[in-house]
Motif scaffolding. Structure first.
Motif, short mmCIF file in Angstrom:
data_model
loop_
_atom_site.label_atom_id
_atom_site.label_comp_id
_atom_site.label_asym_id
_atom_site.label_seq_id
_atom_site.Cartn_x
_atom_site.Cartn_y
_atom_site.Cartn_z
N PHE A 20 0.80 -1.22 0.00
CA PHE A 20 0.00 0.00 0.00
C PHE A 20 0.84 1.28 0.00
N CYS A 21 2.12 1.19 0.23
CA CYS A 21 2.97 2.38 0.28
C CYS A 21 3.91 2.38 -0.92
N LYS A 22 3.87 3.44 -1.71
CA LYS A 22 4.65 3.49 -2.95
C LYS A 22 6.15 3.51 -2.70
N ALA A 23 6.56 3.94 -1.52
CA ALA A 23 7.99 3.97 -1.21
C ALA A 23 8.58 2.56 -1.10
N PHE A 24 7.73 1.54 -0.90
CA PHE A 24 8.19 0.16 -0.73
C PHE A 24 7.77 -0.75 -1.89
N ILE A 25 7.05 -0.22 -2.87
CA ILE A 25 6.55 -1.05 -3.97
C ILE A 25 7.71 -1.54 -4.84
N ASN A 26 7.66 -2.81 -5.22
CA ASN A 26 8.68 -3.38 -6.10
C ASN A 26 8.55 -2.79 -7.49
N THR A 27 9.69 -2.52 -8.13
CA THR A 27 9.67 -1.91 -9.46
C THR A 27 9.49 -2.93 -10.58
N PHE A 28 9.40 -4.21 -10.26
CA PHE A 28 9.29 -5.23 -11.30
C PHE A 28 7.94 -5.20 -12.00
N SER A 29 6.87 -4.95 -11.26
CA SER A 29 5.51 -5.05 -11.81
C SER A 29 5.15 -3.87 -12.71
N ARG A 30 5.86 -2.75 -12.60
CA ARG A 30 5.56 -1.54 -13.38
C ARG A 30 4.12 -1.09 -13.15
N CYS A 31 3.72 -1.07 -11.90
CA CYS A 31 2.36 -0.65 -11.55
C CYS A 31 2.40 0.06 -10.21
N ASP A 32 1.88 1.29 -10.17
CA ASP A 32 1.90 2.07 -8.94
C ASP A 32 0.53 2.16 -8.28
N ILE A 33 -0.41 1.31 -8.69
CA ILE A 33 -1.75 1.32 -8.12
C ILE A 33 -1.74 0.58 -6.80
N VAL A 34 -2.29 1.20 -5.76
CA VAL A 34 -2.33 0.58 -4.44
C VAL A 34 -3.75 0.24 -4.00
N ASP A 35 -4.76 0.57 -4.81
CA ASP A 35 -6.13 0.20 -4.50
C ASP A 35 -6.63 -0.81 -5.53
N ASN A 36 -7.67 -1.53 -5.16
CA ASN A 36 -8.17 -2.62 -5.99
C ASN A 36 -9.33 -2.14 -6.85
N ASN A 37 -9.03 -1.53 -7.99
CA ASN A 37 -10.08 -1.06 -8.88
C ASN A 37 -10.68 -2.18 -9.72
N LEU A 39 -11.92 -5.14 -8.80
CA LEU A 39 -13.16 -5.65 -8.23
C LEU A 39 -14.28 -4.62 -8.34
N GLU A 40 -13.96 -3.34 -8.15
CA GLU A 40 -14.98 -2.31 -8.24
C GLU A 40 -15.51 -2.21 -9.67
N THR A 41 -14.63 -2.33 -10.65
CA THR A 41 -15.05 -2.28 -12.05
C THR A 41 -15.94 -3.48 -12.39
N PHE A 42 -15.54 -4.66 -11.95
CA PHE A 42 -16.34 -5.85 -12.22
C PHE A 42 -17.69 -5.77 -11.53
N ASN A 43 -17.71 -5.26 -10.31
CA ASN A 43 -18.98 -5.12 -9.60
C ASN A 43 -19.90 -4.14 -10.31
N GLY A 44 -19.33 -3.10 -10.94
CA GLY A 44 -20.14 -2.16 -11.71
C GLY A 44 -20.78 -2.81 -12.92
N TYR A 45 -20.14 -3.83 -13.47
CA TYR A 45 -20.70 -4.52 -14.63
C TYR A 45 -21.81 -5.49 -14.25
N ILE A 46 -21.73 -6.08 -13.06
CA ILE A 46 -22.71 -7.09 -12.70
C ILE A 46 -23.80 -6.55 -11.79
N VAL A 47 -23.76 -5.26 -11.45
CA VAL A 47 -24.73 -4.73 -10.49
C VAL A 47 -26.15 -4.81 -11.02
N GLN A 48 -26.32 -4.77 -12.34
CA GLN A 48 -27.66 -4.83 -12.93
C GLN A 48 -28.19 -6.25 -13.09
N VAL A 49 -27.32 -7.25 -12.99
CA VAL A 49 -27.75 -8.63 -13.27
C VAL A 49 -27.54 -9.58 -12.10
N ARG A 50 -26.91 -9.11 -11.02
CA ARG A 50 -26.58 -10.04 -9.95
C ARG A 50 -27.79 -10.45 -9.12
#
Length: 249
Positions: A20-37, A39-50
């Motif tokens: 969760f802290c960018k100062a400790f994130i490994n540089t191998f993944s090339r991704c600086d996102i610390v939140d889980n978007n 699951l939120e995106t997928f939930n937005g797709y299924i909210v009408q059909v779940r």
């Protein structure tokens, strides 16, 4: 932080800061996102059909994802740019912010970039900056962009391959296959699974839910009858009230 509170830094390190802290994130993944978007995106797709039946819900989710994967791939196929659209927008904004940077080069394509009173070291050969933003995300920071512009080179060549058109198309090279409707499914001669029979449990059903340990119990003004002693105040006797007390002549 260590000087202010040693216990605070100890508790901080126990929380696994690389997640969760960018100062400790490994540089191998090339991704600086610390939140889980994701699951939120997928939930937005299924909210009408779940709320549908499990089979109907899965069918609708499959169709939505199939259309999304096709649209995403076609968007990049029709694009003339070698960089993904969102990353391109970030670079354009970073170009404007890099105007406040003053790069000073040496002979090894290393730069000392000055921004007001701060200074950062940029290495174009290693695609690295001491601010770590370029190292973690793979996208040139404003300090690196100022150096690339000073060298009069193309910024897109310094963007990591994860954000380029070729890699994007590889991610969407496989597609979900269309399926026939339920009327064309093969029939199986198996016993139909029925829901379990409803068994009425003894006792009065509870109206309130089971509360967790950290939840506050509902306060009630009603007095419980168990353990209370009735008192007739006129005579100071316990175990009786005015109605049940027998007067002695």
């Amino acid at each position: 932080m260590q000087e202010i509170s040693g216990r605070a830094i100890e508790d901080f390190m126990n929380q696994d800061p690389p997640h969760f802290c960018k100062a400790f994130i490994n540089t191998f993944s090339r991704c600086d996102i610390v939140d889980n978007n994701l699951l939120e995106t997928f939930n937005g797709y299924i909210v009408q059909v779940r709320h549908k039946h499990i089979i109907d819900m899965l069918k609708d989710i499959r169709v939505v994802l199939m259309e999304r994967m096709f649209a995403k791939k076609q968007m990049m196929v029709n694009s003339d740019d070698n960089i993904c659209p969102r990353i391109k927008k970030k670079l354009e904004k970073a170009k404007l912010r890099s105007m406040v940077c003053t790069p000073r080069p040496n002979r090894e394509l290393k730069f000392e970039v000055r921004v007001v009173d701060n200074r950062y070291i940029v290495d174009l050969n290693k695609k690295s900056c001491t601010c770590r933003q370029w190292d973690v995300s793979g996208i040139p920071c404003i300090y690196a962009i100022s150096c690339i512009n000073w060298m009069k080179q193309d910024i897109d060549t310094y963007v990591d391959d994860y954000y380029k058109k070729k890699t994007y198309l590889m991610a969407y090279q496989y597609a979900l296959q269309p399926l026939n409707g339920q009327q064309m499914w093969p029939q199986e001669n198996i016993e139909i699974i029925l829901p379990p029979t409803i068994k009425k449990m003894p006792g009065r059903p509870k109206k309130s839910k089971r509360k967790d340990k950290d939840e506050i119990a509902n306060s009630s003004n009603k007095l419980a009858r168990i353990g209370l002693k009735m008192q007739y105040k006129a005579y100071g006797q316990y175990g009786h009230n005015k109605r049940t007390y027998k007067h002695k002549n």
